[in-house]
Design an enzyme around this catalytic site. Sequence first.
Site, PDB file in Angstrom:
ATOM      1  N   ASP A  69     -24.254   0.726   8.386  1.00 25.00           N
ATOM      2  CA  ASP A  69     -24.290   2.190   8.457  1.00 25.00           C
ATOM      3  C   ASP A  69     -24.698   2.635   9.856  1.00 25.00           C
ATOM      4  O   ASP A  69     -24.178   3.624  10.379  1.00 25.00           O
ATOM      5  CB  ASP A  69     -25.288   2.762   7.443  1.00 25.00           C
ATOM      6  CG  ASP A  69     -24.982   2.343   6.017  1.00 25.00           C
ATOM      7  OD1 ASP A  69     -25.189   1.158   5.702  1.00 25.00           O
ATOM      8  OD2 ASP A  69     -24.550   3.190   5.220  1.00 25.00           O
TER       9      ASP A  69
ATOM     10  N   ASP B 196     -26.399   5.150   3.513  1.00 22.81           N
ATOM     11  CA  ASP B 196     -27.617   4.476   3.035  1.00 22.81           C
ATOM     12  C   ASP B 196     -28.075   3.451   4.078  1.00 22.81           C
ATOM     13  O   ASP B 196     -28.132   2.261   3.795  1.00 22.81           O
ATOM     14  CB  ASP B 196     -27.348   3.789   1.679  1.00 22.81           C
ATOM     15  CG  ASP B 196     -26.261   2.731   1.751  1.00 22.81           C
ATOM     16  OD1 ASP B 196     -25.402   2.815   2.673  1.00 22.81           O
ATOM     17  OD2 ASP B 196     -26.255   1.818   0.911  1.00 22.81           O
TER      18      ASP B 196
ATOM     19  N   HIS C 270     -19.006  -3.247   7.662  1.00 24.92           N
ATOM     20  CA  HIS C 270     -18.001  -2.624   6.783  1.00 24.92           C
ATOM     21  C   HIS C 270     -17.820  -1.129   7.024  1.00 24.92           C
ATOM     22  O   HIS C 270     -16.700  -0.627   7.092  1.00 24.92           O
ATOM     23  CB  HIS C 270     -18.408  -2.829   5.322  1.00 24.92           C
ATOM     24  CG  HIS C 270     -18.649  -4.250   4.970  1.00 24.92           C
ATOM     25  ND1 HIS C 270     -17.618  -5.139   4.783  1.00 24.92           N
ATOM     26  CD2 HIS C 270     -19.789  -4.960   4.790  1.00 24.92           C
ATOM     27  CE1 HIS C 270     -18.113  -6.329   4.496  1.00 24.92           C
ATOM     28  NE2 HIS C 270     -19.428  -6.252   4.508  1.00 24.92           N
ATOM     29  N   ASP C 271     -18.945  -0.432   7.128  1.00 20.57           N
ATOM     30  CA  ASP C 271     -18.886   1.035   7.153  1.00 20.57           C
ATOM     31  C   ASP C 271     -18.165   1.582   8.390  1.00 20.57           C
ATOM     32  O   ASP C 271     -17.629   2.690   8.361  1.00 20.57           O
ATOM     33  CB  ASP C 271     -20.307   1.613   7.108  1.00 20.57           C
ATOM     34  CG  ASP C 271     -21.003   1.289   5.785  1.00 20.57           C
ATOM     35  OD1 ASP C 271     -20.311   0.945   4.816  1.00 20.57           O
ATOM     36  OD2 ASP C 271     -22.246   1.381   5.733  1.00 20.57           O
TER      37      ASP C 271
HETATM   38  C1  BDR Z   1     -21.268  -1.767   1.586  1.00 17.30           C
HETATM   39  O1  BDR Z   1     -22.502  -2.040   0.891  1.00 17.30           O
HETATM   40  C2  BDR Z   1     -23.588  -1.880   1.747  1.00 17.30           C
HETATM   41  O2  BDR Z   1     -24.391  -3.009   1.664  1.00 17.30           O
HETATM   42  C3  BDR Z   1     -23.051  -1.707   3.136  1.00 17.30           C
HETATM   43  O3  BDR Z   1     -23.821  -0.814   3.907  1.00 17.30           O
HETATM   44  C4  BDR Z   1     -21.666  -1.181   2.905  1.00 17.30           C
HETATM   45  O4  BDR Z   1     -21.660   0.229   2.819  1.00 17.30           O
HETATM   46  C5  BDR Z   1     -20.450  -3.032   1.668  1.00 17.30           C
HETATM   47  O5  BDR Z   1     -20.117  -3.499   0.384  1.00 17.30           O
HETATM   48 CA    CA Z   2     -23.548   1.557   3.638  1.00 18.88          CA
END
Ligand code: BDR
Ligand code: CA
Length: 302
Positions: free
Chosen positions: A16, A11, A232-233
């Site tokens: 991402d 997303d 994070h991703d």
């Molecule tokens: C996740 O939520 C989204 O905002 C980020 O892209 C990530 O995948 C982190 O909690």
């Molecule tokens: Ca994401």
Amino acid sequence: MEKRPIIIDTDPGCDDFFAIMMAAAYEGFDIRAITTVAGNAVVDVTTRNALDIAKLLGIKTRIAKGAGSAMMHPFDEPAAFVHGLNGIGQVVLPRSEQKVDEMKAWDVIYDEACKADGQLELIPVGPLTNVAIALLKYPDLKDKIKRITIMGGSTTIGNCLPYSEANIFHDPYAAHLVFTSGIPLVMAGLDITLTALVPTDDIMKMSEDIKNKAVRDTVVQLAKIRGNEPFHDVVAVASVIKEDIAEYKDYNVEIEYKSPLTYGRTIVDTTFTTGKAPNCRVMTGYNVEAHKTMFADMMRKY
Ligand code: BDR
Ligand code: CA
């Protein structure tokens, strides 16, 4: 080296972007598709971003649009305060002329799983809606997927509710279907991804190694917008490339999809009190120095 077939379900999303960038920089992957889902922005926007990101990074693959809302409730407001209204902090990417795949995301997932002869790995880094729809629509899919490595959930804290992480929170019922599917799962949870910070100053320095000016400019803008927030991703993708970058424990994980206070919480049975069999390999530690090295190496590929 035989390339490993993967699909990134995403997303985009600033983090991402970097996850896709890392996957595309790795020669060992054959990116069979990028499938999109609503999350950081509405699905038309995340799909537009996926197309434009693929063009920018030179990724030639099918890009399929997926779900515009969760399975059981309407779309949650996009996290505009985190990702800007266009999902990527208002950064404007060169526009791609590529058309969205004729098939929907869940059909592409099944199609590619059939073609990959049991070798396909999914890396979902958004809400799990597309994967869950694919599993419902194609009951034999669960035997055709090698592994799913999810960025989502948490063993401790959340970011949407005190204990609920965004990707699970946005569609907990979908997550429930995925976590009960029997497919080998790896969970890169928020408690781990929060440790994987590459400071903005370091990214600025690393970005000097990017030869492609358009890519470099985008990386610089996204890193500045993001500030010292982990991507994070990227952790999910990095762990598929280099499994020993993380430590793992096998736990039973269930998804709370009813209670308002803990809606979207991943209940990780770290104390083995339920007696239920483990269904997920949960990340319990992460080598942040190795992560930074992978980040720097990735930049040199563009
Ligand atoms: C996740 O939520 C989204 O905002 C980020 O892209 C990530 O995948 C982190 O909690
Ligand atoms: Ca994401």
